[in-house]
Write an enzyme that holds these catalytic residues in place. Structure first.
Site, PDB file in Angstrom:
ATOM      1  N   SER A   1      -9.851 -18.008  20.603  1.00  0.00           N
ATOM      2  CA  SER A   1      -8.580 -18.096  19.869  1.00  0.00           C
ATOM      3  C   SER A   1      -8.742 -18.971  18.628  1.00  0.00           C
ATOM      4  CB  SER A   1      -7.482 -18.675  20.772  1.00  0.00           C
ATOM      5  OG  SER A   1      -7.117 -17.726  21.751  1.00  0.00           O
TER       6      SER A   1
ATOM      7  N   ARG B   1      -8.950 -17.573  14.579  1.00  0.00           N
ATOM      8  CA  ARG B   1      -8.016 -18.128  13.585  1.00  0.00           C
ATOM      9  C   ARG B   1      -8.788 -18.745  12.423  1.00  0.00           C
ATOM     10  NH1 ARG B   1      -5.331 -17.947  18.202  1.00  0.00           N
ATOM     11  NH2 ARG B   1      -3.057 -17.959  18.271  1.00  0.00           N
TER      12      ARG B   1
ATOM     13  N   ARG C   1      -2.176  -0.517  23.202  1.00  0.00           N
ATOM     14  CA  ARG C   1      -1.533  -1.836  23.137  1.00  0.00           C
ATOM     15  C   ARG C   1      -0.610  -1.867  21.906  1.00  0.00           C
ATOM     16  NH1 ARG C   1      -5.765  -6.626  24.179  1.00  0.00           N
ATOM     17  NH2 ARG C   1      -3.814  -7.768  24.448  1.00  0.00           N
TER      18      ARG C   1
ATOM     19  N   SER D   1       4.229 -17.175  25.059  1.00  0.00           N
ATOM     20  CA  SER D   1       2.939 -17.700  24.568  1.00  0.00           C
ATOM     21  C   SER D   1       3.105 -18.692  23.409  1.00  0.00           C
ATOM     22  CB  SER D   1       2.022 -16.545  24.142  1.00  0.00           C
ATOM     23  OG  SER D   1       1.647 -15.774  25.267  1.00  0.00           O
TER      24      SER D   1
ATOM     25  N   ASP E   1      -2.960 -16.195  30.191  1.00  0.00           N
ATOM     26  CA  ASP E   1      -4.361 -15.894  30.516  1.00  0.00           C
ATOM     27  C   ASP E   1      -4.841 -16.618  31.773  1.00  0.00           C
ATOM     28  OD1 ASP E   1      -4.196 -14.418  28.255  1.00  0.00           O
ATOM     29  OD2 ASP E   1      -5.658 -15.553  27.085  1.00  0.00           O
TER      30      ASP E   1
HETATM   31  O1  LIG Z   1      -3.213 -15.912  19.929  1.00  0.00           O
HETATM   32  C1  LIG Z   1      -4.103 -15.872  20.779  1.00  0.00           C
HETATM   33  O2  LIG Z   1      -5.258 -16.321  20.551  1.00  0.00           O
HETATM   34  C2  LIG Z   1      -3.800 -15.308  22.103  1.00  0.00           C
HETATM   35  C3  LIG Z   1      -2.482 -15.153  22.504  1.00  0.00           C
HETATM   36  C4  LIG Z   1      -2.100 -14.646  23.841  1.00  0.00           C
HETATM   37  O3  LIG Z   1      -1.589 -13.324  23.692  1.00  0.00           O
HETATM   38  P1  LIG Z   1      -0.015 -12.954  23.679  1.00  0.00           P
HETATM   39  O4  LIG Z   1       0.639 -13.712  22.600  1.00  0.00           O
HETATM   40  O5  LIG Z   1      -0.029 -11.483  23.401  1.00  0.00           O
HETATM   41  O6  LIG Z   1       0.523 -13.309  25.032  1.00  0.00           O
HETATM   42  C5  LIG Z   1      -3.286 -14.631  24.804  1.00  0.00           C
HETATM   43  O7  LIG Z   1      -2.979 -13.850  25.935  1.00  0.00           O
HETATM   44  C6  LIG Z   1      -4.541 -14.104  24.151  1.00  0.00           C
HETATM   45  O8  LIG Z   1      -5.635 -14.113  25.035  1.00  0.00           O
HETATM   46  C7  LIG Z   1      -4.936 -14.952  22.977  1.00  0.00           C
HETATM   47  C1  LIG Z   2      -5.248 -11.144  26.416  1.00  0.00           C
HETATM   48  C2  LIG Z   2      -6.454 -11.501  26.010  1.00  0.00           C
HETATM   49  O1  LIG Z   2      -6.992 -11.209  24.800  1.00  0.00           O
HETATM   50  P1  LIG Z   2      -6.444 -10.337  23.569  1.00  0.00           P
HETATM   51  O2  LIG Z   2      -4.970 -10.130  23.719  1.00  0.00           O
HETATM   52  O3  LIG Z   2      -6.772 -11.153  22.364  1.00  0.00           O
HETATM   53  O4  LIG Z   2      -7.199  -9.044  23.586  1.00  0.00           O
HETATM   54  C3  LIG Z   2      -7.321 -12.336  26.890  1.00  0.00           C
HETATM   55  O5  LIG Z   2      -8.372 -12.811  26.421  1.00  0.00           O
HETATM   56  O6  LIG Z   2      -6.986 -12.547  28.072  1.00  0.00           O
END
Ligand SMILES: O=C(O)C1=C[C@@H](OP(=O)(O)O)[C@@H](O)[C@H](O)C1
Ligand SMILES: C=C(OP(=O)(O)O)C(=O)O
Length: 409
Positions: free
Chosen positions: A23, A27, A98, A172, A289
């Site tokens: 993450s 970024r 998605r 989130s 997660d």
């Molecule tokens: O911004 C990010 O790095 C993430 C946000 C989350 O997703 P959501 O915002 O869709 O829940 C998480 O589940 C994902 O693994 C990483």
């Molecule tokens: C949801 C996840 O990743 P992304 O949404 O970035 O594919 C994850 O790593 O659990």
């Protein structure tokens, strides 16, 4: 199809160098690309999700394939909307299921040129980048925080900045805060105005040296191994008590499952205690997660649970609610789903499938959360174990290092 058999050692004393946070890596890469590309980014993750981001930003291809990386899909959609040229962005079959409509609608409202190539609302997209004019936008905050992070990160380079109003229950949220934190580190000015409004000033990013910390979501599997073991001491370098990552919360929750986190000089040491809760009720709205880790751990520790805030699990790498119910059923645990957002277990058991093999549904976290089950079982078989490379390419090597036996069968 590949299958492995995993067997656990009697006790675990190990030091594990976790992968860097994907993450944070993804970024930092987008921010670097929106700045003057001179930042020194150190310790970027070597996982698939970060590799696809690096290639997308550096290879100059007209068709960009980000495979299964949600962050790359969402962040690049915003990035390409403000970058001259026309490109197609696509991903795996699952990525094409998605949703991305909330982000596309918001970008279009700001003036972006984006077309759906196959199905409305889903990747692949054809994007032509140019200057965006509008500076205020309202969008739902209850589908994926990645849409919000994507819009925030391009905002400093818009001529008038951006004010975002989020509608619905915000999910989130720590990931939105992570985005703000990184943007501000890189010289932007971005902040919450109140509970549901964000403001970004038109002030460009500045160059700073930046070191990516280890991944707290990946740490969760080591907490899980420690919690399920009779004897364990696990040292995880590169993790800090005050972290940018919301999933650092994992340390606090595992305290309820008998794991103490001792913070030292740039490391955390996991030690076992005998203080274990009788049941665990938790709202995972801010740490989606971690849900798989706790479902598997609690059931195998015989701790009934009710986990809410799981509504985003259905649109991740797989429908994680369905996958958890199915695979926990194979292990003899009957879980219940309520209102598309709650998973609970009150101790109900069924017969375990003979010769059980866990399916992973192209979801790294299914493989990583189920493998530790072998600590309390004679062994566990995992189908398509290579899925872990999405976030933690050396997961199986690290288990071997800790004394686990991994055989291809
Ligand atoms: O911004 C990010 O790095 C993430 C946000 C989350 O997703 P959501 O915002 O869709 O829940 C998480 O589940 C994902 O693994 C990483
Ligand atoms: C949801 C996840 O990743 P992304 O949404 O970035 O594919 C994850 O790593 O659990």
């Amino acid at each position: 199809m590949m299958q492995i058999k995993v067997t656990a050692p009697a006790q675990i004393h190990t030091t594990i160098q976790l992968p860097s946070s994907k993450s944070i890596s993804n970024r930092a890469l987008i921010i670097n690309a929106l700045g003057n590309r001179t930042f020194q980014l150190e310790n970027l993750s070597d996982c698939d999700d970060t590799q696809v981001m690096i290639h997308a930003l550096n290879d100059g291809k007209n068709t960009i394939d980000i495979m299964a990386a949600g962050t790359a899909m969402r962040f690049l959609t915003a990035y390409l909307s403000v970058t001259p040229g026309t490109r197609i962005i696509t991903g795996t079959q699952r990525m094409q299921q998605r949703p991305i409509q909330v982000l596309v609608n918001a970008l279009r409202e700001l003036g972006a040129e984006i077309e759906y190539i196959i199905n409305d609302g889903y990747p692949p997209l054809r994007i032509t980048g140019h200057k965006l004019q509008k500076d205020t936008i309202s969008l739902p905050g209850n589908v994926s925080s990645q849409y919000i992070s994507a819009l925030l990160m391009i905002a400093p380079i818009l001529s008038n900045g951006l004010t975002l109003t989020l509608t619905g229950e915000i999910i989130s949220r720590p990931y939105i805060n992570l985005t703000l934190q990184l943007m501000n580190d890189f010289g932007a000015r971005a902040k919450w105005l109140n509970e549901y409004q964000l403001k970004v000033e038109p002030q460009p990013y500045q160059s700073i040296p930046f070191y990516v910390e280890s991944d707290w979501s990946a740490a969760s599997y080591w907490y899980q191994i420690a919690a399920l073991s009779n004897k364990a001491e696990i040292i995880l370098p590169g993790l800090f008590e005050t972290s940018y990552q919301g999933d650092s919360k994992v340390a606090e929750i595992f305290q309820l499952l008998g794991i103490e986190s001792i913070y030292g000089n740039k490391t955390v040491t996991l030690k076992k205690t005998d203080k274990i809760t009788e049941r665990l009720d938790y709202d995972f709205i801010n740490q989606p997660d971690l849900a798989q880790t706790f479902v598997v751990t609690c059931a195998l520790m015989n701790i009934p649970f009710r986990f809410s805030g799981l509504q985003s699990l259905k649109i991740k790498e797989t429908d994680r609610m369905a996958a958890l119910i199915q695979e926990m059923g194979k292990l003899g645990y009957i879980l219940h789903e309520t209102d598309d957002r709650i998973l609970s277990w009150e101790g109900e058991r069924c017969e375990m499938t003979a010769d059980v093999a866990i399916d992973t549904y192209e979801d790294h976290r299914m493989a990583m959360a189920f493998a530790p089950a072998c600590v309390v079982m004679p062994e566990i078989r995992i189908n398509n174990p290579q899925v872990v490379s999405k976030s933690y390419p050396y997961y199986w090597e690290d288990l071997k290092k800790a004394g686990f036996i991994i055989e291809e069968v």
